[in-house]
Design a protein around this motif. Structure first.
Motif, PDB file in Angstrom:
ATOM      1  N   GLY A  58       0.792  -1.219   0.000  1.00  0.00           N
ATOM      2  CA  GLY A  58       0.000   0.000   0.000  1.00  0.00           C
ATOM      3  C   GLY A  58       0.823   1.267   0.000  1.00  0.00           C
ATOM      4  N   HIS A  59       2.096   1.170  -0.351  1.00  0.00           N
ATOM      5  CA  HIS A  59       2.983   2.331  -0.402  1.00  0.00           C
ATOM      6  C   HIS A  59       3.143   2.998   0.960  1.00  0.00           C
ATOM      7  N   ARG A  60       2.897   2.253   2.053  1.00  0.00           N
ATOM      8  CA  ARG A  60       3.117   2.836   3.373  1.00  0.00           C
ATOM      9  C   ARG A  60       3.536   1.766   4.356  1.00  0.00           C
ATOM     10  N   ILE A  61       4.303   2.217   5.351  1.00  0.00           N
ATOM     11  CA  ILE A  61       4.738   1.356   6.440  1.00  0.00           C
ATOM     12  C   ILE A  61       4.400   2.057   7.745  1.00  0.00           C
ATOM     13  N   PHE A  62       3.760   1.334   8.660  1.00  0.00           N
ATOM     14  CA  PHE A  62       3.416   1.889   9.966  1.00  0.00           C
ATOM     15  C   PHE A  62       4.516   1.552  10.974  1.00  0.00           C
ATOM     16  N   VAL A  63       4.922   2.562  11.739  1.00  0.00           N
ATOM     17  CA  VAL A  63       5.925   2.373  12.787  1.00  0.00           C
ATOM     18  C   VAL A  63       5.413   3.013  14.068  1.00  0.00           C
ATOM     19  N   ASP A  64       6.010   2.647  15.193  1.00  0.00           N
ATOM     20  CA  ASP A  64       5.632   3.281  16.456  1.00  0.00           C
ATOM     21  C   ASP A  64       6.018   4.754  16.432  1.00  0.00           C
ATOM     22  N   LEU A  65       5.143   5.577  16.987  1.00  0.00           N
ATOM     23  CA  LEU A  65       5.351   7.022  16.961  1.00  0.00           C
ATOM     24  C   LEU A  65       6.430   7.466  17.936  1.00  0.00           C
ATOM     25  N   GLY A  66       6.410   6.912  19.123  1.00  0.00           N
ATOM     26  CA  GLY A  66       7.355   7.367  20.135  1.00  0.00           C
ATOM     27  C   GLY A  66       6.996   8.760  20.625  1.00  0.00           C
ATOM     28  N   SER A  67       7.872   9.349  21.398  1.00  0.00           N
ATOM     29  CA  SER A  67       7.641  10.696  21.921  1.00  0.00           C
ATOM     30  C   SER A  67       8.693  11.646  21.383  1.00  0.00           C
ATOM     31  N   ALA A  72      14.243   7.134  21.638  1.00  0.00           N
ATOM     32  CA  ALA A  72      13.547   6.858  20.384  1.00  0.00           C
ATOM     33  C   ALA A  72      12.995   5.437  20.383  1.00  0.00           C
ATOM     34  N   VAL A  73      11.952   5.229  19.579  1.00  0.00           N
ATOM     35  CA  VAL A  73      11.385   3.900  19.374  1.00  0.00           C
ATOM     36  C   VAL A  73      11.932   3.367  18.051  1.00  0.00           C
ATOM     37  N   THR A  74      12.500   2.168  18.086  1.00  0.00           N
ATOM     38  CA  THR A  74      13.194   1.633  16.915  1.00  0.00           C
ATOM     39  C   THR A  74      12.354   0.603  16.168  1.00  0.00           C
ATOM     40  N   THR A  75      12.310   0.748  14.851  1.00  0.00           N
ATOM     41  CA  THR A  75      11.692  -0.234  13.961  1.00  0.00           C
ATOM     42  C   THR A  75      12.728  -0.652  12.928  1.00  0.00           C
ATOM     43  N   ARG A  76      12.804  -1.942  12.675  1.00  0.00           N
ATOM     44  CA  ARG A  76      13.683  -2.437  11.623  1.00  0.00           C
ATOM     45  C   ARG A  76      12.868  -2.661  10.355  1.00  0.00           C
ATOM     46  N   ILE A  77      13.274  -1.997   9.279  1.00  0.00           N
ATOM     47  CA  ILE A  77      12.640  -2.203   7.977  1.00  0.00           C
ATOM     48  C   ILE A  77      13.572  -3.106   7.181  1.00  0.00           C
ATOM     49  N   MET A  78      13.224  -4.395   7.121  1.00  0.00           N
ATOM     50  CA  MET A  78      14.063  -5.377   6.446  1.00  0.00           C
ATOM     51  C   MET A  78      13.996  -5.159   4.931  1.00  0.00           C
ATOM     52  N   LEU A  90       6.441  -5.245   1.489  1.00  0.00           N
ATOM     53  CA  LEU A  90       6.145  -6.657   1.717  1.00  0.00           C
ATOM     54  C   LEU A  90       5.425  -6.882   3.039  1.00  0.00           C
ATOM     55  N   ASP A  91       5.742  -6.076   4.029  1.00  0.00           N
ATOM     56  CA  ASP A  91       5.078  -6.134   5.335  1.00  0.00           C
ATOM     57  C   ASP A  91       4.943  -4.704   5.832  1.00  0.00           C
ATOM     58  N   ALA A  92       3.713  -4.207   5.875  1.00  0.00           N
ATOM     59  CA  ALA A  92       3.472  -2.798   6.207  1.00  0.00           C
ATOM     60  C   ALA A  92       3.418  -2.525   7.700  1.00  0.00           C
ATOM     61  N   ASN A  93       3.300  -3.568   8.513  1.00  0.00           N
ATOM     62  CA  ASN A  93       3.157  -3.365   9.956  1.00  0.00           C
ATOM     63  C   ASN A  93       4.508  -3.435  10.649  1.00  0.00           C
ATOM     64  N   GLY A  94       5.053  -2.258  10.942  1.00  0.00           N
ATOM     65  CA  GLY A  94       6.308  -2.206  11.679  1.00  0.00           C
ATOM     66  C   GLY A  94       6.112  -1.922  13.152  1.00  0.00           C
ATOM     67  N   THR A  95       4.851  -1.846  13.600  1.00  0.00           N
ATOM     68  CA  THR A  95       4.601  -1.550  15.012  1.00  0.00           C
ATOM     69  C   THR A  95       4.946  -2.731  15.916  1.00  0.00           C
ATOM     70  N   ASP A  96       5.176  -3.903  15.309  1.00  0.00           N
ATOM     71  CA  ASP A  96       5.645  -5.051  16.089  1.00  0.00           C
ATOM     72  C   ASP A  96       7.169  -5.102  16.121  1.00  0.00           C
ATOM     73  N   GLY A  97       7.792  -4.042  15.594  1.00  0.00           N
ATOM     74  CA  GLY A  97       9.243  -3.942  15.626  1.00  0.00           C
ATOM     75  C   GLY A  97       9.929  -4.213  14.311  1.00  0.00           C
ATOM     76  N   GLU A  98       9.169  -4.761  13.333  1.00  0.00           N
ATOM     77  CA  GLU A  98       9.813  -5.123  12.071  1.00  0.00           C
ATOM     78  C   GLU A  98       8.832  -5.038  10.910  1.00  0.00           C
ATOM     79  N   ALA A  99       9.252  -4.382   9.834  1.00  0.00           N
ATOM     80  CA  ALA A  99       8.507  -4.325   8.579  1.00  0.00           C
ATOM     81  C   ALA A  99       9.454  -4.791   7.477  1.00  0.00           C
ATOM     82  N   SER A 100       8.969  -4.849   6.231  1.00  0.00           N
ATOM     83  CA  SER A 100       9.861  -5.262   5.149  1.00  0.00           C
ATOM     84  C   SER A 100       9.494  -4.550   3.849  1.00  0.00           C
ATOM     85  N   PHE A 101      10.540  -4.316   3.051  1.00  0.00           N
ATOM     86  CA  PHE A 101      10.406  -3.533   1.821  1.00  0.00           C
ATOM     87  C   PHE A 101      11.358  -4.106   0.779  1.00  0.00           C
ATOM     88  N   LYS A 102      10.910  -4.113  -0.477  1.00  0.00           N
ATOM     89  CA  LYS A 102      11.729  -4.626  -1.577  1.00  0.00           C
ATOM     90  C   LYS A 102      12.077  -3.491  -2.526  1.00  0.00           C
TER      91      LYS A 102
END
Length: 211
Positions: A58-67, A72-78, A90-102
């Motif tokens: 969907g051309h977007r990746i969700f990550v934790d906002l943090g304050s 900082a709140v860290t997300t890994r985009i594989m 490939l995986d738009a939900n990074g709020t679990d700590g990990e998303a993926s992009f090709k």
């Protein structure tokens, strides 16, 4: 005569090398180039997403906002390599700590980004990878890009180097193994490439890949 011919040869080589990179005219408005591009929005959200977003291009990746203050709140985009020139979430939900992009290997596109949303938020992106000899060791570039949402109109900036290259410490074991202190994305001397996204309250980072 030899000097003239040598100068002409150098100019020809420089012209050929320059022609190999994508060329775009930069617009005066938001600082971004003009031309075809893939748009990726990295969206900071205050609550984790529960839906399965695997294969959700969907051309977007969700990550934790943090304050905006504090750690900082860290997300890994594989990152995985595309061999047909396409870009895809490939995986738009990074709020679990990990998303993926090709995306393709670098060289045929440039990367531009800007921070959007309410003023005050910031985020840092760093290109990292793992050592093939020690898969538990994450190696991150010595250089990164910091995005700060200030007041006024946000401008795009060229972040190609930071998001497609890992800069290694001179004399380090991994630099010696790779034969260079600069390693391009998907270079076989490293594996498990990723972007480390450290968020301090940035609601939207807009990333464009111009090809």
């Amino acid at each position: 005569m030899k000097t003239v011919l040598a100068a002409i040869s150098v100019m020809v080589l420089m012209t050929v090398a320059f022609a190999g990179a994508p060329q775009h005219a930069v617009r005066a408005g938001n600082g971004a180039p003009s031309g075809p591009h893939y748009n990726l929005n990295i969206i900071g959200v205050p609550k984790d997403k529960s839906a399965d977003m695997t294969g959700d291009n969907g051309h977007r990746i969700f990550v934790d906002l943090g304050s905006k203050s504090g750690a900082a709140v860290t997300t890994r985009i594989m990152l995985s390599q595309s061999f047909d020139g396409t870009f895809e979430v490939l995986d738009a939900n990074g709020t679990d700590g990990e998303a993926s992009f090709k995306l393709p290997a670098p060289g045929t596109y440039t990367v531009w980004a800007r921070a959007l949303g309410k003023p005050g938020g910031s985020a840092t992106m760093t290109t990292c990878a793992t050592d093939p000899l020690d898969p538990t060791a994450v190696i991150c570039s010595l250089e990164n890009e910091v995005f700060v949402r200030g007041t006024g109109k946000s401008q795009f900036k060229n972040v190609t180097d930071a998001l497609t290259t890992i800069v290694l410490a001179p004399g380090s074991d991994v630099a010696l193994a790779c034969g260079s202190t600069q390693v391009s994305l998907f270079d076989p001397c490293l594996t498990g490439f990723l972007w480390q996204y450290d968020n301090n309250g940035l609601k939207l980072l807009q990333v464009r890949f111009y090809y």
